[in-house]
Scaffold this active site. Sequence first.
Site, mmCIF file in Angstrom:
data_model
loop_
_atom_site.group_PDB
_atom_site.id
_atom_site.type_symbol
_atom_site.label_atom_id
_atom_site.label_comp_id
_atom_site.label_asym_id
_atom_site.label_seq_id
_atom_site.Cartn_x
_atom_site.Cartn_y
_atom_site.Cartn_z
ATOM 1 N N ARG A 20 0.891 -1.225 0.069
ATOM 2 C CA ARG A 20 -0.064 0.216 0.008
ATOM 3 C C ARG A 20 0.842 1.243 0.128
ATOM 4 O O ARG A 20 0.136 2.402 -0.224
ATOM 5 C CB ARG A 20 -1.058 0.011 1.257
ATOM 6 N N SER A 112 7.856 -4.791 15.172
ATOM 7 C CA SER A 112 7.656 -4.909 13.620
ATOM 8 C C SER A 112 8.612 -3.556 13.461
ATOM 9 O O SER A 112 8.521 -2.578 13.706
ATOM 10 C CB SER A 112 6.528 -4.527 13.491
ATOM 11 N N GLU A 163 -7.173 -13.887 15.061
ATOM 12 C CA GLU A 163 -6.772 -13.086 13.858
ATOM 13 C C GLU A 163 -8.422 -12.462 13.607
ATOM 14 O O GLU A 163 -9.303 -13.434 13.375
ATOM 15 C CB GLU A 163 -6.252 -13.488 12.745
ATOM 16 N N ARG A 350 27.206 26.459 2.948
ATOM 17 C CA ARG A 350 27.531 25.326 2.591
ATOM 18 C C ARG A 350 28.612 24.512 3.434
ATOM 19 O O ARG A 350 29.168 25.181 4.377
ATOM 20 C CB ARG A 350 27.880 25.405 1.208
ATOM 21 N N LYS A 368 31.183 28.574 1.369
ATOM 22 C CA LYS A 368 31.321 27.072 1.235
ATOM 23 C C LYS A 368 33.057 27.099 1.666
ATOM 24 O O LYS A 368 33.960 27.613 1.139
ATOM 25 C CB LYS A 368 31.373 26.719 -0.071
ATOM 26 N N SER A 422 33.123 46.095 -4.711
ATOM 27 C CA SER A 422 31.874 45.269 -5.498
ATOM 28 C C SER A 422 32.600 44.485 -6.564
ATOM 29 O O SER A 422 33.389 45.295 -7.448
ATOM 30 C CB SER A 422 30.893 46.301 -5.708
HETATM 31 C C1 UD1 Z 1 -0.412 -8.903 13.012
HETATM 32 C C2 UD1 Z 1 -0.905 -9.895 14.116
HETATM 33 C C3 UD1 Z 1 -2.148 -9.377 14.768
HETATM 34 C C4 UD1 Z 1 -2.005 -7.650 15.210
HETATM 35 C C5 UD1 Z 1 -1.376 -6.906 13.999
HETATM 36 C C6 UD1 Z 1 -0.901 -5.574 14.531
HETATM 37 C C7 UD1 Z 1 -0.173 -12.008 13.430
HETATM 38 C C8 UD1 Z 1 -0.552 -13.149 12.978
HETATM 39 N N1 UD1 Z 1 -1.197 -10.912 13.409
HETATM 40 O O1 UD1 Z 1 -1.297 -8.644 11.897
HETATM 41 O O2 UD1 Z 1 -2.728 -9.878 15.811
HETATM 42 O O3 UD1 Z 1 -3.129 -7.235 15.550
HETATM 43 O O4 UD1 Z 1 -0.132 -7.608 13.681
HETATM 44 O O5 UD1 Z 1 -0.438 -4.808 13.581
HETATM 45 O O6 UD1 Z 1 0.714 -11.829 13.828
HETATM 46 N N2 UD1 Z 1 5.973 -9.841 8.502
HETATM 47 C C9 UD1 Z 1 7.040 -10.520 7.980
HETATM 48 N N3 UD1 Z 1 7.036 -11.793 7.424
HETATM 49 C C10 UD1 Z 1 5.807 -12.190 7.199
HETATM 50 C C11 UD1 Z 1 4.468 -11.478 7.626
HETATM 51 C C12 UD1 Z 1 4.901 -10.233 8.332
HETATM 52 O O7 UD1 Z 1 8.093 -10.274 8.137
HETATM 53 O O8 UD1 Z 1 5.630 -13.483 6.529
HETATM 54 C C13 UD1 Z 1 6.247 -8.549 8.955
HETATM 55 C C14 UD1 Z 1 5.520 -7.362 8.269
HETATM 56 O O9 UD1 Z 1 6.519 -6.881 7.545
HETATM 57 C C15 UD1 Z 1 5.286 -6.519 9.338
HETATM 58 C C16 UD1 Z 1 4.763 -7.359 10.440
HETATM 59 O O10 UD1 Z 1 5.536 -8.573 10.405
HETATM 60 O O11 UD1 Z 1 6.212 -5.720 9.746
HETATM 61 C C17 UD1 Z 1 3.299 -7.556 10.725
HETATM 62 O O12 UD1 Z 1 2.783 -7.885 9.584
HETATM 63 P P1 UD1 Z 1 1.389 -7.603 9.325
HETATM 64 O O13 UD1 Z 1 1.031 -8.421 8.017
HETATM 65 O O14 UD1 Z 1 1.255 -6.142 9.265
HETATM 66 O O15 UD1 Z 1 0.586 -8.134 10.509
HETATM 67 P P2 UD1 Z 1 -0.864 -9.109 10.608
HETATM 68 O O16 UD1 Z 1 -0.849 -10.149 10.215
HETATM 69 O O17 UD1 Z 1 -1.696 -7.850 9.702
#
Ligand code: UD1
Length: 471
Positions: A20, A112, A163, A350, A368, A422
Site C-alpha cells: 500500500r 515490527s 486474527e 554550505r 563554502k 564590489s
Molecule cells: C499482526 C498480528 C495481529 C496484530 C497486528 C498488529 C499475526 C498473525 N497477527 O497482524 O494480531 O493485531 O499484527 O499490527 O501476527 N511480516 C514478516 N513476514 C511475514 C509476515 C509479516 O516479516 O511473513 C512482518 C511485516 O512486514 C510487518 C509485521 O510482520 O512488519 C506484521 O505483519 P502484518 O502483516 O502487518 O501483520 P498482520 O498479520 O496484519
Amino acid sequence: MAVNLDPVDVVIMAAGKGTRMKSKLPKVLHLLAGRALLQHVVDTAAQLSARQVVVITGHGAIEVEAALAYSTGATALFDINFVRQEPQLGTGHAVQQAVPALRDDGIVVVLSGDVPLTQAETLRQLIAACGGEKLALLPIDFADPTGYGRIVRRGDVVQAIVEHKDATAGQRAISEVYSGIMAVPAARLKAWLARLDNQNAQGEYYLTDIVKFAVADGVPVVAHKISDALQVEGVNSPVQLAELERAFQARTAVQLMEQGVRLADPARLDVRGDLQCGQDVSIDVNCVFEGQVTLGEGVRIGANCVIVNATIGAGTVIHPFTHIEGGKPGSKDAVEVGAGALVGPFARLRPGARLGAEVHIGNFVEVKNSTLARGAKANHLAYLGDATVGERVNYGAGSITANYDGAFKHRTVIEADVHIGSNCVLVAPVTLGAGGTVGGGSTITKDTPPGALSVARAKQVSIADWKRPAK
Ligand code: UD1
Ligand code: CA
C-alpha cells in the site's frame, strides 16, 4: 519497578511487502523525521540494552540490510544480525527464521519494522511483565479494531489471540487488540514456534497462535495494556506515514517548548534529527532542522529556514529563508556560526562554512569551505569558496572567489581589515595583504601588498562630445 536481569534479544519483523505504500522503496526504509522506520525501531532496541537485534528481511532484503549496515549511532551498540525470510508465510514463520540466532537464556522482544514510535520505557515494562517466565503481550483498546488480532479472555485471563479473518462475529466485537508486540522467554518461544501450523483463514503461520500454546502449557499470559495508540501504530500507506510524522513532530515541539524554546507555531516545525537549544531560543514558522543542530542561548531563527548539521553561537540571528547545509557533525564539513552573528535573509552556508563571532552574511551570499574571522562582513550577493577571511574584512557586493580552475580548487586568503570593493573576482590561489583595499570591479590574479590600494581593471576613458549613431 523490577529490574530485569535476563539478556534481551530483539527480533524485528521487516520482511513484508508494504504494497500500500505504492513505492519501489521497501516500506521500512521510508523516512519518519529523517530516519528510516526500521532505524527508529533499532534505535529503540538500543535503549533496551539489547544483547542483539535480529532483523528479519524479505522484500527488498538487500536494500534494507545495506541501509542499516550504513546507519550510524545506536546500531553500533550491539550485534545486528539479518535473517532472510523467503517466501513470507506469516509472522510465525518470520520469527521461526530467527530461531537459530536466538540463545535459550534470554527474553525475546518481538517488534515490527513498520511500527516506529514505541517507547523504550513501554518495552521495559513489558520485559518486566515477562520476567523471563511469562508470555507478555502488549494490547490496546481500539474503537475500530477491524483487521487486528483480538485478545480473547475468559474472565480476566487471556486465552488466545484470534486474527480478524478467523474471528467469529462475537470475537470481532472485542475492542482489545494485539499490537504486534510481545516479550517471551526464548526457550518457550522456540518450543511453541515448532508447533505452529497454517490451518487458518489466511493459510499463514501466525505468531499469535503461541498464546494458546502458552495457555495449554500452563505458562501465564500477561497483558501489559497501554492507551497511547501512537506507540503501536504501524505504517502501511503514505497517509499513515504522514500522520505519524505529524504526531512525532508535535511530540518534538512539545518537548522543545517544555525546555523553554519559543516556537511561533508548534505545528509548523520539523526536526529530522537532534536539535539542542540553549535558553531563550526562538524559532519562527516553517523551519526544518536536520542532523545535529545546536542553537546557543538567545538564538533567533527566522521563518522558512532549513538548517542541517550546524552549531549556532549565542545571540546569533538567522534571518528568514536561510539555508545552512553542514556536513557530518564533527567533520570538516560541519557548519559553525559564532556568537552574535547575523545571517540572511536568503543566505546560503554550505559544508565547511565557519563563521566567527559577529560575522555578517547578508542576502544572496554563499559561503563554502571558508573561515571568516570575527567581525568579517559579506552583506550582499557574493561568493566565498575555499577562503580564509580575516577579522573585520568587508567583502563587497557581487564579489566572488574564483576558487576552481576546472581541475583543482585553490584557496583565497584575505587578511584582516581588507576591504574588497564590489564586483571583484579574486582568482585563487591568491593572498590579499592585511589592511589593503581592492577597487571595485577588479580581477585580482596576483597577491596584493598589505595596506595598498589594488585596482585591476581598464582605466576609465571619456571621449568628449560623443555623438551617438543616428538613423
Ligand atoms: C499482526 C498480528 C495481529 C496484530 C497486528 C498488529 C499475526 C498473525 N497477527 O497482524 O494480531 O493485531 O499484527 O499490527 O501476527 N511480516 C514478516 N513476514 C511475514 C509476515 C509479516 O516479516 O511473513 C512482518 C511485516 O512486514 C510487518 C509485521 O510482520 O512488519 C506484521 O505483519 P502484518 O502483516 O502487518 O501483520 P498482520 O498479520 O496484519
Ligand atoms: Ca498489519
